[in-house]
Design a protein around this motif. Structure first.
Motif, PDB file in Angstrom:
ATOM      1  N   GLU A  61       0.758  -1.178   0.183  1.00 43.25           N
ATOM      2  CA  GLU A  61      -0.038   0.097   0.039  1.00 43.25           C
ATOM      3  C   GLU A  61       0.595   1.196  -0.031  1.00 43.25           C
ATOM      4  O   GLU A  61       0.640   2.181  -0.694  1.00 43.25           O
ATOM      5  CB  GLU A  61      -0.985  -0.071   1.341  1.00 43.25           C
ATOM      6  N   ARG A  62       2.046   1.015   0.631  1.00 46.90           N
ATOM      7  CA  ARG A  62       2.917   2.562   0.790  1.00 46.90           C
ATOM      8  C   ARG A  62       3.462   2.778  -0.689  1.00 46.90           C
ATOM      9  O   ARG A  62       3.764   3.927  -0.814  1.00 46.90           O
ATOM     10  CB  ARG A  62       3.935   2.201   1.863  1.00 46.90           C
ATOM     11  N   LEU A 105      -0.378   3.217  -3.314  1.00 43.80           N
ATOM     12  CA  LEU A 105      -1.171   4.486  -3.244  1.00 43.80           C
ATOM     13  C   LEU A 105      -0.636   5.758  -3.894  1.00 43.80           C
ATOM     14  O   LEU A 105      -1.337   6.414  -4.894  1.00 43.80           O
ATOM     15  CB  LEU A 105      -1.704   4.739  -1.764  1.00 43.80           C
ATOM     16  N   GLU A 153      -4.632  -5.352  -8.981  1.00 50.17           N
ATOM     17  CA  GLU A 153      -4.550  -4.523  -7.720  1.00 50.17           C
ATOM     18  C   GLU A 153      -5.799  -4.447  -7.153  1.00 50.17           C
ATOM     19  O   GLU A 153      -5.916  -4.490  -5.939  1.00 50.17           O
ATOM     20  CB  GLU A 153      -3.601  -3.525  -8.141  1.00 50.17           C
ATOM     21  N   ARG A 177      -7.282  -7.186  -5.251  1.00 50.07           N
ATOM     22  CA  ARG A 177      -6.209  -7.273  -4.067  1.00 50.07           C
ATOM     23  C   ARG A 177      -6.845  -6.513  -2.748  1.00 50.07           C
ATOM     24  O   ARG A 177      -6.970  -7.067  -1.725  1.00 50.07           O
ATOM     25  CB  ARG A 177      -4.951  -7.162  -4.234  1.00 50.07           C
ATOM     26  N   TRP A 178      -7.629  -5.457  -3.350  1.00 53.19           N
ATOM     27  CA  TRP A 178      -7.542  -4.327  -1.837  1.00 53.19           C
ATOM     28  C   TRP A 178      -9.062  -4.102  -2.197  1.00 53.19           C
ATOM     29  O   TRP A 178      -9.448  -3.019  -2.155  1.00 53.19           O
ATOM     30  CB  TRP A 178      -6.890  -3.076  -2.456  1.00 53.19           C
ATOM     31  N   LYS A 237     -11.446  -3.771   0.203  1.00 54.77           N
ATOM     32  CA  LYS A 237     -11.767  -3.238   1.361  1.00 54.77           C
ATOM     33  C   LYS A 237     -11.191  -1.766   1.556  1.00 54.77           C
ATOM     34  O   LYS A 237     -11.454  -1.174   2.563  1.00 54.77           O
ATOM     35  CB  LYS A 237     -11.989  -3.998   2.352  1.00 54.77           C
ATOM     36  N   GLU A 238     -10.210  -1.508   0.868  1.00 50.92           N
ATOM     37  CA  GLU A 238      -9.483  -0.335   1.025  1.00 50.92           C
ATOM     38  C   GLU A 238      -9.973   0.970   0.258  1.00 50.92           C
ATOM     39  O   GLU A 238      -9.350   1.039  -0.963  1.00 50.92           O
ATOM     40  CB  GLU A 238      -7.997  -0.436   0.723  1.00 50.92           C
ATOM     41  N   ILE A 239     -10.794   1.701   0.896  1.00 50.75           N
ATOM     42  CA  ILE A 239     -11.666   2.847   0.023  1.00 50.75           C
ATOM     43  C   ILE A 239     -10.384   3.746  -0.548  1.00 50.75           C
ATOM     44  O   ILE A 239     -10.751   4.067  -1.561  1.00 50.75           O
ATOM     45  CB  ILE A 239     -12.335   3.619   1.148  1.00 50.75           C
ATOM     46  N   HIS A 240      -9.436   4.130  -0.022  1.00 52.60           N
ATOM     47  CA  HIS A 240      -8.386   4.985  -0.598  1.00 52.60           C
ATOM     48  C   HIS A 240      -7.830   4.531  -1.642  1.00 52.60           C
ATOM     49  O   HIS A 240      -7.553   5.316  -2.589  1.00 52.60           O
ATOM     50  CB  HIS A 240      -7.392   5.812   0.535  1.00 52.60           C
ATOM     51  N   ILE A 241      -7.498   3.419  -1.638  1.00 49.48           N
ATOM     52  CA  ILE A 241      -6.922   2.802  -3.009  1.00 49.48           C
ATOM     53  C   ILE A 241      -7.909   2.500  -3.824  1.00 49.48           C
ATOM     54  O   ILE A 241      -7.459   3.091  -5.196  1.00 49.48           O
ATOM     55  CB  ILE A 241      -6.371   1.334  -2.609  1.00 49.48           C
ATOM     56  N   LEU A 242      -9.112   2.372  -3.765  1.00 50.97           N
ATOM     57  CA  LEU A 242     -10.100   2.151  -4.801  1.00 50.97           C
ATOM     58  C   LEU A 242     -10.470   3.773  -5.316  1.00 50.97           C
ATOM     59  O   LEU A 242     -10.628   3.632  -6.536  1.00 50.97           O
ATOM     60  CB  LEU A 242     -11.459   1.603  -4.236  1.00 50.97           C
TER      61      LEU A 242
END
Length: 196
Positions: free
Chosen positions: A24-25, A28, A58, A61-62, A64-69
């Protein structure tokens, strides 16, 4: 910029995304940079296809990660502008999954971004104007998931896409079925150990 330069930049983004999948680091900030590179026209078709494939993986893979979506939505829409053919359809399929996802903020962002993308790309879709009208007239962040899915399903034919077949949900094992399965496994092991 020459075509070679844009290919080099795009290839670099795709490589970084593939090498750092799940981090994520890295992912994003890379999505934010990729959005800017797309806006500047520094990513072209062939590299865009590679970025698209890596980014769609990707996103899976994510879930549930709102900021990545949210960051991925902008890049997916930007890639629709630079790729063509079947890759556009794959990107649109991914966007239609996100527009009916679990997070209202992601759904609203996807609806607005996809609307803008379709305005920029009038050649995309079977009936681009009707798709724009659906995107503009529907509220994508309502809590009624069934309504959102119904509205999303209107977009498939308008964008010239085939609606994917959903796998039927498997019933979740209850404590009783788990205990029964464990008992059967023990009994099977007993029979096997007894030589039958």
């Amino acid at each position: 910029q020459s075509n070679e330069d844009t290919e080099w930049v795009g290839e670099g983004v795709a490589d970084i995304l593939r090498e750092n999948t799940g981090d994520e680091r890295v992912v994003l900030p890379l999505l934010g940079s990729t959005e800017k590179l797309l806006a500047l026209g520094l990513i072209s078709g062939t590299a865009g296809v590679k970025i698209s494939a890596a980014l769609r993986e990707e996103v899976r893979r994510w879930p549930k990660e709102i900021h990545i979506l949210l960051a991925a939505v902008e890049v997916l829409c930007g890639l629709v502008v630079v790729v063509d053919g079947e890759e556009v359809n794959a990107l649109l399929q991914s966007l239609l999954i996100l527009i009916a996802g679990r997070f209202p903020k992601v759904r609203a962002k996807t609806g607005a971004s996809l609307y803008t993308t379709l305005m920029l790309c009038p050649h995309v879709g079977a009936d681009n104007e009707a798709a724009q009208a659906v995107l503009a007239n529907e509220q994508w962040d309502v809590p009624n998931a069934e309504l959102v899915r119904t509205n999303r399903d209107k977009l498939y034919p308008l964008l010239g896409l085939k609606k994917p077949n959903l796998k039927p949900a498997q019933p979740k094992p209850t404590a009783k079925t788990s205990a029964l399965r464990d008992a059967n496994a023990h009994y099977s092991a007993l029979v096997r150990d007894a030589g039958y």
